[in-house]
Structure formats: C-alpha cells, structure tokens
Scaffold this motif. Structure first.
Motif, PDB file in Angstrom:
ATOM      1  N   TYR A   1      32.788  21.757  35.061  1.00 42.37           N
ATOM      2  CA  TYR A   1      33.533  23.007  35.147  1.00 42.37           C
ATOM      3  C   TYR A   1      34.124  23.082  36.544  1.00 42.37           C
TER       4      TYR A   1
ATOM      5  N   THR B   1      33.940  21.013  29.839  1.00 38.58           N
ATOM      6  CA  THR B   1      33.828  19.824  28.989  1.00 38.58           C
ATOM      7  C   THR B   1      32.530  19.106  29.284  1.00 38.58           C
TER       8      THR B   1
ATOM      9  N   ASP C   1      31.856  30.534  27.174  1.00 38.88           N
ATOM     10  CA  ASP C   1      32.148  29.128  26.903  1.00 38.88           C
ATOM     11  C   ASP C   1      31.299  28.197  27.765  1.00 38.88           C
TER      12      ASP C   1
ATOM     13  N   GLU D   1      24.569  13.147  29.124  1.00 35.79           N
ATOM     14  CA  GLU D   1      25.673  14.096  29.155  1.00 35.79           C
ATOM     15  C   GLU D   1      25.634  14.957  30.424  1.00 35.79           C
TER      16      GLU D   1
ATOM     17  N   SER E   1      34.695  12.418  26.541  1.00 40.77           N
ATOM     18  CA  SER E   1      34.498  13.858  26.624  1.00 40.77           C
ATOM     19  C   SER E   1      34.321  14.441  25.235  1.00 40.77           C
TER      20      SER E   1
ATOM     21  N   LEU F   1      28.519  25.668  26.411  1.00 39.86           N
ATOM     22  CA  LEU F   1      28.602  24.238  26.713  1.00 39.86           C
ATOM     23  C   LEU F   1      27.280  23.717  27.265  1.00 39.86           C
TER      24      LEU F   1
ATOM     25  N   ALA G   1      36.234  25.265  25.187  1.00 40.22           N
ATOM     26  CA  ALA G   1      37.476  24.967  25.892  1.00 40.22           C
ATOM     27  C   ALA G   1      37.399  25.169  27.395  1.00 40.22           C
TER      28      ALA G   1
ATOM     29  N   PRO H   1      35.112  17.618  23.231  1.00 40.22           N
ATOM     30  CA  PRO H   1      36.096  18.666  23.489  1.00 40.22           C
ATOM     31  C   PRO H   1      35.689  20.060  23.041  1.00 40.22           C
ATOM     32  N   ARG H   2      34.535  20.570  23.538  1.00 38.71           N
ATOM     33  CA  ARG H   2      34.135  21.935  23.215  1.00 38.71           C
ATOM     34  C   ARG H   2      33.048  22.383  24.152  1.00 38.71           C
TER      35      ARG H   2
END
Length: 283
Positions: free
Chosen positions: A26, A13, A80, A22, A5, A84, A10, A7-8
């Motif tokens: 969520y 991921t 966020d 990738e 993972s 992401l 928050a 990590p950003r």
C-alpha cells in the motif's frame, strides 16, 4: 511466481514471492503477516488451538506500529486495506505448517458493520476456498459492536453462522458495552483484554468477581480467551478464573509468516516451576 499480484481489493495489492509468501503493498508500505499461537487449557497441558493473525507494517524496511500505519491510510481506503490484510493472512497460513488450527483474523468496524461488509466477507470466503481451508476454521475477531448498524451486523452474523465461521468479541474488561453485545450476539469466543487482565491479575477481589462473570459467559455458550500473559503469575490467574483459552508471550511469541511457528503442547507444571511464580489466592 515472483512479482505476481493478486488483484484484490483495489486500494492495495498482494505480491507473491518465489516461495509463495505473500506481502501486502500500500503506497510506500509493505505489509507482513504475523501469527501468535492460542492454547486450550486441557488438564495439565496447554494444547495448541489456533493462530491469531495480525499485520506488521514496514516503512523503508523498518517496522512501525499498526495504529501509526492505519492513521496514514485514507479513510475511504481503510476497508479495502484491512480486507487485503485478512486475505494475505489466509494465503500465508499454509506457511505456518499447522493446517489443523483455527485462524483468528481481525474484523474492524468497516469489515463487519457497514454496507460493504458483505462484499468483503464474500472475498474472505473465496480466499479460504482458494487456499483450501473450510470456513469453520475461521474466527472473526471484533473489537466492539456499539457503533454498528445493527441491521447490517445481524445479516453479517447470519452469514458467518451459516458458513460455520466463528465470532470472537474482543476487549472484554475495557469495553463496557461487551456484556450486552455478548448476550445479544452469542459469540463463540469472548477475549479478555491482556493489558487490563495483567493489571488485575494480582487483585484477589477482582479475580473472584471475574471468575463469576466467566462462569456466566460459559453457561451462555461462549468460551473465554485470556490474552497478554507475560508471566507464570498471569497464567495462574487465568487458570484460576476459568479461562478456556490462553495466549501471550509467556507461551509463544508472535512470528512472521515464513518462520517456523513452534506450536507444541506445553506442560503447565514446567511453566510453574519458575522460582519467580507468584501464587494468587482467591480464598
């Protein structure tokens, strides 16, 4: 790398599989990258210019509409989650096998107009560096400016300009505030809304007016991208009004990251040899 993972940010991921592809996570949603090519009009050919990235949300392994997914995201987590998705689009770009093309990513209100915007933009540039792509390969697509904090927006645009990244104003044709925003912020690209353009593509008076507006935009330094082309008639209308860039399922369908995106020059003459072509005259 399976299960690794990043990590950003928050609120969500990114999970990387064994081949480096990738996927965003969520809650119960899985988020995939989709790319659709953008072409430049060059004489008798359409030359590959860029890839527009978007998110494909999956719930219980079934695709759902993007707006439906965003409606389910907590308001305080939306910035966020959208950030992401852009980091994921950048990370997956190498799987498209076209490193020379620009990458268009969506920057909504929370990623461009609010105080957290600089933080998310810093993440974006760090991700570009991590993936080995220069900032000038990035185009930030923005739907509107009218509700932005203009002081924040001007700082963001200054950072984008200093880095060499591009700005694209979306929704031209349906956004009545677009002209004023374009005059003030001088984007690299003005994107014409596809659904609107399809509605007017066979209306000669509308196309005559649009040709004049596009000429004015180009004189101001912007390039014009016409989206949503679904038929040879739509392409003919886009060429007639002077589009610099074109996009749509007529030319290339969106493909998930990991698929081989077929991005080759297209012969305009071959497209127009379709017997269903409708000729739009502006005379």
């Amino acid at each position: 790398m399976s299960g690794q993972s990043i990590p950003r940010p928050a609120a969500a991921t990114i999970v990387v599989d064994e081949v480096g592809l990738e996927t965003g996570v969520y809650g119960a949603y899985r988020l995939r990258t989709v790319y659709q090519p953008i072409f430049r009009v060059a004489s008798d050919f359409l030359m590959p210019e860029g890839l527009e990235a978007s998110v494909l949300p999956l719930l219980n392994f079934r695709p759902i509409e993007r707006h439906e997914f965003l409606a389910s995201v907590d308001l305080d987590a939306q910035a966020d989650v959208l950030s992401l998705c852009n980091l994921m689009h950048i990370g997956n770009r190498r799987h498209a096998r076209h490193d020379n093309l620009s990458l268009h990513v969506p920057f909504g209100h929370s990623l461009l107009c609010e105080e957290v915007a600089l933080e998310h933009l810093a993440l974006t540039f760090a991700r570009l560096a991590e993936a080995g792509f220069p900032p000038r390969s990035l185009v930030c697509s923005v739907p509107n400016f009218e509700t932005c904090d203009l002081n924040v927006l001007e700082r963001i645009l200054a950072v984008l300009g200093a880095a060499g990244a591009g700005l694209a104003v979306e929704g031209f044709g349906v956004n009545t505030q677009a002209i004023e925003a374009i005059k003030r912020f001088q984007p690299r690209i003005v994107s014409v809304d596809g659904s609107w353009f399809r509605r007017v593509s066979d209306v000669s008076a509308a196309l005559r007016l649009m040709r004049q507006v596009i000429e004015s935009l180009k004189n101001g330094g912007a390039e014009v991208l016409v989206k949503g082309l679904e038929s040879p008639a739509h392409l003919l209308a886009a060429l007639t009004v002077g589009a610099d860039l074109v996009q749509g399922e007529l030319l290339a369908r969106p493909e998930e990251a990991g698929s081989i995106v077929d991005v080759r020059p297209l012969d305009i003459g071959r497209i127009f040899r379709d017997p269903e072509t409708v000729v739009v005259s502006l005379t």
